[in-house]
Design a protein around this motif. Structure first.
Motif, PDB file in Angstrom:
ATOM      1  N   LYS A  41      35.268  -5.912  25.742  1.00 34.63           N
ATOM      2  CA  LYS A  41      35.281  -4.458  25.691  1.00 34.63           C
ATOM      3  C   LYS A  41      36.714  -3.941  25.639  1.00 34.63           C
ATOM      4  O   LYS A  41      37.582  -4.411  26.378  1.00 34.63           O
ATOM      5  CB  LYS A  41      34.565  -3.885  26.913  1.00 34.63           C
ATOM      6  CG  LYS A  41      34.493  -2.365  26.941  1.00 34.63           C
ATOM      7  CD  LYS A  41      33.748  -1.879  28.177  1.00 34.63           C
ATOM      8  CE  LYS A  41      33.702  -0.363  28.241  1.00 34.63           C
ATOM      9  NZ  LYS A  41      32.953   0.124  29.436  1.00 34.63           N
ATOM     10  N   VAL A  62      24.860  -9.153  23.643  1.00 35.00           N
ATOM     11  CA  VAL A  62      25.634  -8.769  24.827  1.00 35.00           C
ATOM     12  C   VAL A  62      25.682  -9.945  25.790  1.00 35.00           C
ATOM     13  O   VAL A  62      24.669 -10.625  26.020  1.00 35.00           O
ATOM     14  CB  VAL A  62      25.013  -7.527  25.501  1.00 35.00           C
ATOM     15  CG1 VAL A  62      25.713  -7.206  26.818  1.00 35.00           C
ATOM     16  CG2 VAL A  62      25.082  -6.332  24.553  1.00 35.00           C
ATOM     17  N   SER A  68      20.991 -11.831  29.045  1.00 34.87           N
ATOM     18  CA  SER A  68      20.998 -10.364  29.020  1.00 34.87           C
ATOM     19  C   SER A  68      19.851  -9.794  28.192  1.00 34.87           C
ATOM     20  O   SER A  68      19.407  -8.667  28.424  1.00 34.87           O
ATOM     21  CB  SER A  68      22.331  -9.844  28.475  1.00 34.87           C
ATOM     22  OG  SER A  68      22.375  -9.955  27.064  1.00 34.87           O
ATOM     23  N   GLU A  70      19.929  -8.466  25.498  1.00 30.81           N
ATOM     24  CA  GLU A  70      20.374  -7.289  24.749  1.00 30.81           C
ATOM     25  C   GLU A  70      21.146  -7.719  23.519  1.00 30.81           C
ATOM     26  O   GLU A  70      22.034  -8.570  23.602  1.00 30.81           O
ATOM     27  CB  GLU A  70      21.254  -6.402  25.643  1.00 30.81           C
ATOM     28  CG  GLU A  70      21.637  -5.067  25.008  1.00 30.81           C
ATOM     29  CD  GLU A  70      22.469  -4.197  25.936  1.00 30.81           C
ATOM     30  OE1 GLU A  70      22.827  -3.081  25.525  1.00 30.81           O
ATOM     31  OE2 GLU A  70      22.780  -4.643  27.071  1.00 30.81           O
ATOM     32  N   THR A  95      22.424  -1.182  20.461  1.00 30.22           N
ATOM     33  CA  THR A  95      21.623  -2.341  20.825  1.00 30.22           C
ATOM     34  C   THR A  95      20.165  -1.960  21.021  1.00 30.22           C
ATOM     35  O   THR A  95      19.791  -0.780  20.985  1.00 30.22           O
ATOM     36  CB  THR A  95      22.136  -2.966  22.133  1.00 30.22           C
ATOM     37  OG1 THR A  95      21.828  -2.067  23.228  1.00 30.22           O
ATOM     38  CG2 THR A  95      23.639  -3.205  22.086  1.00 30.22           C
ATOM     39  N   GLU A  99      22.054   1.489  23.484  1.00 35.58           N
ATOM     40  CA  GLU A  99      23.403   1.761  23.956  1.00 35.58           C
ATOM     41  C   GLU A  99      24.414   1.261  22.928  1.00 35.58           C
ATOM     42  O   GLU A  99      24.195   0.212  22.296  1.00 35.58           O
ATOM     43  CB  GLU A  99      23.657   1.095  25.310  1.00 35.58           C
ATOM     44  CG  GLU A  99      22.791   1.642  26.433  1.00 35.58           C
ATOM     45  CD  GLU A  99      23.035   0.960  27.769  1.00 35.58           C
ATOM     46  OE1 GLU A  99      22.428   1.391  28.772  1.00 35.58           O
ATOM     47  OE2 GLU A  99      23.823  -0.018  27.815  1.00 35.58           O
ATOM     48  N   ILE A 101      27.314  -0.650  21.119  1.00 35.56           N
ATOM     49  CA  ILE A 101      27.969  -1.938  21.306  1.00 35.56           C
ATOM     50  C   ILE A 101      29.282  -2.020  20.530  1.00 35.56           C
ATOM     51  O   ILE A 101      30.263  -2.570  21.026  1.00 35.56           O
ATOM     52  CB  ILE A 101      27.022  -3.109  20.948  1.00 35.56           C
ATOM     53  CG1 ILE A 101      27.694  -4.465  21.188  1.00 35.56           C
ATOM     54  CG2 ILE A 101      26.513  -2.998  19.516  1.00 35.56           C
ATOM     55  CD1 ILE A 101      26.748  -5.641  21.025  1.00 35.56           C
ATOM     56  N   LYS A 189      31.002  -3.242  24.455  1.00 36.79           N
ATOM     57  CA  LYS A 189      30.368  -4.121  25.439  1.00 36.79           C
ATOM     58  C   LYS A 189      30.855  -5.548  25.192  1.00 36.79           C
ATOM     59  O   LYS A 189      30.995  -5.961  24.032  1.00 36.79           O
ATOM     60  CB  LYS A 189      28.830  -4.117  25.293  1.00 36.79           C
ATOM     61  CG  LYS A 189      28.103  -2.863  25.768  1.00 36.79           C
ATOM     62  CD  LYS A 189      26.622  -2.974  25.445  1.00 36.79           C
ATOM     63  CE  LYS A 189      25.811  -1.807  25.988  1.00 36.79           C
ATOM     64  NZ  LYS A 189      25.421  -2.013  27.397  1.00 36.79           N
ATOM     65  N   ASP A 190      31.124  -6.306  26.249  1.00 40.11           N
ATOM     66  CA  ASP A 190      31.446  -7.720  26.080  1.00 40.11           C
ATOM     67  C   ASP A 190      30.298  -8.396  25.337  1.00 40.11           C
ATOM     68  O   ASP A 190      29.124  -8.207  25.687  1.00 40.11           O
ATOM     69  CB  ASP A 190      31.638  -8.399  27.431  1.00 40.11           C
ATOM     70  CG  ASP A 190      32.872  -7.916  28.179  1.00 40.11           C
ATOM     71  OD1 ASP A 190      33.705  -7.207  27.583  1.00 40.11           O
ATOM     72  OD2 ASP A 190      33.008  -8.261  29.372  1.00 40.11           O
ATOM     73  N   ALA A 191      30.618  -9.156  24.296  1.00 42.99           N
ATOM     74  CA  ALA A 191      29.561  -9.695  23.441  1.00 42.99           C
ATOM     75  C   ALA A 191      29.997 -10.998  22.781  1.00 42.99           C
ATOM     76  O   ALA A 191      31.182 -11.330  22.740  1.00 42.99           O
ATOM     77  CB  ALA A 191      29.188  -8.674  22.363  1.00 42.99           C
TER      78      ALA A 191
END
Length: 224
Positions: A41, A62, A68, A70, A95, A99, A101, A189-191
């Protein structure tokens, strides 16, 4: 209707997306193959067409993957953007949790697809090309270190098809990007992201040969 979740970028926002080259990491994805990488992020990443007319399938999950549950969702993104048109600079991809991403911070090509699935073994088998490489298999192969065991896990997520000109093929070529064209995203988002330099080479598409693309990661806006 008003697009949801992300406001358009100002001129100053766009100017702030230039690379801090000392922070950037570049990976060359061979034509017809895939690559997966984690993004944090607040950082940016780019997908660059090095030779022109090369479609890139992009999926993302995610972290932590797979717990997750997601992932980047094209159906939720189409809803957020009030239609199937590709996002404009300043829009977000969202996502299945509805939310954001990724936020699109730069786009040279302005032509992408959010409606088509990833090519897969059955797709090529129907064309008499059993054993042909496919985006679904490329992404599953790239995601193996994160625990993906089958290309069917990849086909459960529809890709963001970077540089793919559908459904408007009557207006210009299916692959219409030029050498050096790129898209750039801010990570919200961290992904873990997986890309496939699409191996589709049927009927002379893309010159009849998949070509290399580049992924640049790990850099930040100059004026966050």
């Amino acid at each position: 209707m008003t697009k949801k979740y992300c406001a358009p970028l100002s001129t100053n926002d766009v100017a702030a997306t230039s690379l801090k080259k000392a922070d950037a990491n570049t990976h060359i994805v061979p034509g017809g193959h895939g690559h997966a990488f984690e993004v944090q992020k607040g950082t940016l990443f780019r997908v660059i067409d090095l030779h022109g007319r090369q479609i890139v399938d992009l999926m993302a999950w995610v972290l932590p993957y797979p717990s997750s549950l997601e992932h980047l969702s094209m159906s939720y993104t189409r809803y957020a953007l009030n239609g199937s048109a590709p996002p404009a600079v300043g829009d977000c991809l969202v996502t299945n949790k509805q939310e954001p991403i990724f936020k699109l911070t730069a786009d040279v090509c302005h032509t992408h697809d959010m409606t088509f699935m990833a090519c897969n073994p059955a797709f090529y088998a129907e064309k008499g090309l059993k054993g042909h490489r496919s985006c679904a298999e490329n992404i599953a192969e790239a995601m193996k270190p994160w625990g993906m065991g089958s290309y069917l896990e990849a086909t459960a997520v529809d890709p963001f098809n970077v540089f793919q000109n559908t459904p408007d093929m009557t207006l210009k070529d299916l692959g219409c990007s030029r050498p050096g064209d790129f898209v750039e995203f801010e990570v919200l988002k961290d992904a873990v992201v997986a890309v496939s330099s699409c191996p589709y080479d049927v009927d002379g598409f893309g010159g009849g040969k998949a070509t290399d693309v580049a992924v640049v990661t790990g850099f930040k806006p100059e004026n966050p």
